[in-house]
Design a protein around this motif. Structure first.
Motif, short mmCIF file in Angstrom:
data_model
loop_
_atom_site.label_atom_id
_atom_site.label_comp_id
_atom_site.label_asym_id
_atom_site.label_seq_id
_atom_site.Cartn_x
_atom_site.Cartn_y
_atom_site.Cartn_z
N GLY A 3 0.86 -1.09 -0.05
CA GLY A 3 0.01 -0.16 0.02
C GLY A 3 0.76 1.14 -0.12
O GLY A 3 2.14 1.21 0.22
N THR A 4 0.04 2.36 -0.37
CA THR A 4 0.94 3.54 -0.47
C THR A 4 0.60 4.68 0.78
O THR A 4 1.66 5.73 0.92
N VAL A 5 -0.19 4.07 1.59
CA VAL A 5 -0.41 4.97 2.75
C VAL A 5 -0.43 4.02 4.07
O VAL A 5 -0.65 2.86 3.99
N TYR A 30 -4.44 1.67 0.73
CA TYR A 30 -3.72 0.97 2.13
C TYR A 30 -3.34 -0.61 1.67
O TYR A 30 -2.44 -1.09 2.32
N MET A 31 -4.30 -1.17 0.76
CA MET A 31 -4.22 -2.60 0.69
C MET A 31 -4.17 -2.98 -0.82
O MET A 31 -5.48 -3.07 -1.18
N VAL A 32 -3.39 -2.84 -1.66
CA VAL A 32 -3.61 -3.04 -3.24
C VAL A 32 -4.26 -4.45 -3.35
O VAL A 32 -3.97 -5.37 -2.97
N ASN A 33 -5.24 -4.41 -4.27
CA ASN A 33 -5.81 -5.81 -4.52
C ASN A 33 -6.53 -6.47 -3.53
O ASN A 33 -6.83 -7.78 -3.47
N VAL A 34 -6.82 -5.88 -2.44
CA VAL A 34 -7.79 -6.36 -1.38
C VAL A 34 -9.25 -5.68 -1.35
O VAL A 34 -9.30 -4.48 -1.45
N LEU A 53 -5.77 3.62 8.34
CA LEU A 53 -7.02 2.90 8.11
C LEU A 53 -7.50 2.26 9.59
O LEU A 53 -8.65 2.45 9.90
N GLU A 54 -6.70 1.77 10.26
CA GLU A 54 -6.91 1.27 11.65
C GLU A 54 -7.66 2.15 12.53
O GLU A 54 -8.80 2.00 13.15
#
Length: 323
Positions: free
Chosen positions: A276-278, A309-313, A283-284
């Motif tokens: 992720g980029t951030v 935050y989470m690529v491909n999720v 996010l939490e």
């Protein structure tokens, strides 16, 4: 003693009716009722740790919290529920005394039923009834299940929780070998005939059976709407607990650990080999304080771009790890 039979099979209504009878009447009561597909969890249990969430959704099974302690039980129309409410005639811990009229009725039908252990009734060592009790002022409520022709596959499917690690102070259910009463009868009968035979034995006949009057119906329906049909009562009342769950997705492995208190996410940590980029901590923080309900979590995730935050999720994949 007042003898009542309910024809209503809505679990929210029937659990509300028990509270109404316990807290808003003053007579001794014996009550028989049935629920369509429902899981009834004990007052001290963590609901999510007791149920198979996907199975419950697929089968449209209601989940309802009751006033009494003990473990979770599954109800369907092949199960008769009984309730005694008495004004302190027996000791609060006298489970055997409350069960005796039931085992007597079954013995009269040729069934080798007996009280067993702390609060069960069995036939030839197999459980057909779990019982529980609570006290309100000087009144004791004792109730139990009478498995007559319940679908055993639904019982095991609905009450088998997913592979989640739970920790907390909730009371866990204990699996037991179960049996249906119908398998042990000398002569076949359907579940409603069985219900009437139980009532006839306890009440000494069916001539003095009552139903709820219009005023009682309205008060019970209000309690159903305000309490027993709500997420806050059935899920939000769960004791504080922690859970950990892991999933593998296109974007990588994700592990979520969270603490839930009063039905809301108190703390959450997200780990994994995703990219992720951030910073994931942002996010939490956005999820802290969100009601621990799937739709609420999905609504919170719609407010962010999860791919940052989470690529491909996907949103649904992450939300699924929180339950």
């Amino acid at each position: 003693m007042r003898y009542i039979i309910s024809e209503n099979t809505d679990a929210y209504f029937n659990l509300a009716s028990e509270e109404y009878l316990l807290k808003h009447t003053d007579e001794d009561i014996f009550y028989l009722w049935r629920n369509d597909n429902a899981i009834i969890v004990g007052t001290n249990q963590n609901t999510l740790s007791e149920i198979n969430v996907e199975y419950v959704k697929e089968k449209e099974i209601k989940v309802v919290r009751r006033l009494t302690g003990g473990g979770a039980v599954y109800h369907d129309l092949g199960n008769i529920n009984y309730t005694f409410i008495e004004n302190s005639k027996k000791s609060f811990n006298d489970f055997r005394g409350f069960c005796e009229p039931i085992t007597k009725a079954l013995n009269e039908l040729g069934v080798n039923a007996e009280f067993s252990g702390r609060n069960d009734m069995t036939i030839d060592g197999k459980k057909f009834s779990g019982t529980a009790q609570c006290k309100y002022k000087n009144r004791v409520m004792h109730h139990g299940t009478l498995l007559f022709s319940s679908k055993k596959s639904d019982i095991s499917g609905a009450l088998k929780p997913r592979d989640i690690k739970f920790t907390g102070k909730s009371v866990k259910s204990v699996a037991s070998r179960i049996t249906n009463i119908s398998e042990h009868l000398e002569s076949p009968m359907d579940v409603l005939e069985f219900r009437d035979r139980i009532m006839r034995s306890v009440a000494g006949g069916l001539d003095n059976i009552t139903v709820f009057d219009a005023i009682e119906e309205e008060k019970i329906k209000k309690l159903r709407e305000d309490k027993y049909s709500t997420w806050e009562w059935n899920y939000g009342q769960s004791p504080k607990f922690s859970m950990t769950k892991e999933g593998r997705f296109t974007g990588g492995t994700v592990e979520v650990t969270l603490d839930v208190q009063k039905g809301c996410i108190e703390n959450i940590r997200i780990y994994g080999d995703f990219f992720g980029t951030v910073n994931i901590h942002e996010l939490e923080e956005k999820l802290i304080g969100v009601k621990h309900q799937e739709q609420n979590v999905l609504d919170a995730l719609k407010e962010v771009t999860l791919a940052d935050y989470m690529v491909n999720v996907q949103n649904e994949e992450l939300a699924g790890l929180l339950f």
